[in-house]
Design a protein around this motif. Structure first.
Motif, PDB file in Angstrom:
ATOM      1  N   GLY A 107       0.782  -1.230   0.000  1.00 24.19           N
ATOM      2  CA  GLY A 107       0.000   0.000   0.000  1.00 24.19           C
ATOM      3  C   GLY A 107       0.811   1.275   0.000  1.00 24.19           C
ATOM      4  O   GLY A 107       0.284   2.365  -0.242  1.00 24.19           O
ATOM      5  N   ARG A 113      -2.029  -0.891  -3.733  1.00 25.00           N
ATOM      6  CA  ARG A 113      -2.892  -0.529  -2.608  1.00 25.00           C
ATOM      7  C   ARG A 113      -4.211  -1.275  -2.796  1.00 25.00           C
ATOM      8  O   ARG A 113      -4.941  -1.018  -3.753  1.00 25.00           O
ATOM      9  CB  ARG A 113      -3.094   0.977  -2.573  1.00 25.00           C
ATOM     10  N   ASN A 239      -2.364  10.584   0.705  1.00 27.55           N
ATOM     11  CA  ASN A 239      -2.304   9.208   1.219  1.00 27.55           C
ATOM     12  C   ASN A 239      -2.854   9.058   2.631  1.00 27.55           C
ATOM     13  O   ASN A 239      -2.846   7.960   3.183  1.00 27.55           O
ATOM     14  CB  ASN A 239      -0.846   8.725   1.209  1.00 27.55           C
ATOM     15  N   PHE A 242      -5.404   6.334   3.391  1.00 27.12           N
ATOM     16  CA  PHE A 242      -4.760   5.013   3.425  1.00 27.12           C
ATOM     17  C   PHE A 242      -3.969   4.835   4.718  1.00 27.12           C
ATOM     18  O   PHE A 242      -4.044   3.781   5.364  1.00 27.12           O
ATOM     19  CB  PHE A 242      -3.830   4.821   2.229  1.00 27.12           C
TER      20      PHE A 242
END
Length: 339
Positions: A107, A113, A239, A242
């Motif tokens: 990821g 990811r 990001n 995530f």
């Protein structure tokens, strides 16, 4: 002054001014781009090439230097929300004849990811094993290094796949039950009580929060210009969703103490490196590992925080190299006795 001479000075001055102005403009207007160029430059200078490997449709991004040789290959696993380039400072001081691989963890950066299942420690161990197979690194035993989250993964990997390794180095690894709680863990407990999902210190979204994160992770205090802090934030913000998903997996019940639950299964020669002033994961974790793994070598670094590979790259490289050579010599002597 002669007109030709004057023109020559003007041309020379203009030639120098252009890159200087370009740098200043990049620094002020596009600091995130400047940071990426900086990493590209150091990879190129150190001879690190970026490549990709696939395993059943899953893509890994990694950098590497050299080829397998007499000494074991070295695979490096970075920490949470970092990427393969965090190892460049250490790579600079490692022998050039050693085969090095730095991979983006599941990821992160250029690696696929997918979903939360891949971000748990067990999920990451599975993916890293797939990466090892995809580049043929398991053809002979290699040395595995991991820091923080990567240290948790590396330790569990060593417990799961001992035959693939000739040694493992854990640098301030996560995943233990620490006798002393760190400043970071205390902060997490506060957030858990208040259910504040946006206050995780390792997921900054402003230059001020980035500065606080750097203070948390590093013992050395750097005066970083606001433009660079902004650039670091700009690189991370896309990001952050995530990072939050990954972080929640790492602190969940299945992953929080993964290394602690598996450390008794580590039979590979183990080296532990820790900064004595680590505020993220307390240095007391080193005694936990040394007590559980026979023959474990522990190195505690003075005036050093959690970001050991960034604060003390030369010392880290020296300790790792000495450990690899010592294990290799021990193996050679053992074989001589058997013959």
């Amino acid at each position: 002054m002669d007109l030709d001479v004057l023109n020559m000075f003007l041309i020379a001055g203009g030639t120098l001014a252009i890159p200087i102005l370009a740098f200043v403009a990049s620094f002020l207007l596009w600091p995130a781009t400047l940071i990426k160029v900086y990493h590209w430059y150091w990879r190129r200078r150190l001879g690190m090439q970026v490549d990709y490997a696939e395993y059943e449709g899953y893509r890994f991004c990694y950098s590497h230097r050299g080829n397998p040789g007499f000494r074991p290959s070295v695979l490096m696993l970075h920490g949470f929300s970092a990427h393969k380039d965090m190892w460049l400072g250490v790579v600079k001081f490692l022998p050039k004849n050693v085969h090095l691989i730095c991979v983006d963890m599941p990821g992160h950066e250029g690696t696929s990811r997918t979903s939360a299942v891949d971000y748990s420690i067990e999920g990451q161990v599975k993916r890293i094993n797939q990466f090892v197979k995809s580049i043929g690194l398991n053809k002979k035993p290699f040395h595995l290094i991991g820091t923080s989250m990567g240290g948790n993964v590396a330790g569990v990997y060593a417990a799961r796949h001992p035959s693939e390794l000739c040694g493992v180095t854990l640098i301030c690894p996560a995943g233990l039950q620490y006798p002393t709680e760190s400043k970071f863990v205390e902060r997490l407990r506060e957030l858990e009580k208040t259910q504040d999902r946006d206050g995780i210190p390792l997921i900054p979204s402003t230059p001020e929060q980035m500065e606080e994160m750097l203070k948390l992770c590093s013992y050395v205090r750097f005066k970083i210009p606001k433009q660079i802090l902004q650039g670091l934030v700009d690189v991370r913000i896309p990001n952050n969703d995530f990072y939050h998903e990954c972080f929640m997996e790492l602190v969940g019940e299945k992953s929080r103490h993964s290394l602690h639950e598996n450390m008794h299964l580590i039979s590979t020669p183990l080296q532990v490196i820790w900064g004595k002033n680590d505020q993220v994961l307390d240095v007391s974790g080193a005694s936990v590992l040394s007590g559980a793994v026979p023959g474990c070598q522990v190195h505690l670094l003075d005036n050093c925080g959690h970001s050991v590979v960034l604060e003390r790259p030369r010392k880290s490289a020296q300790l790792i190299t000495d450990f690899i050579i010592a294990q290799q010599n021990a193996g050679i002597n053992s074989n001589k006795k058997l013959s």
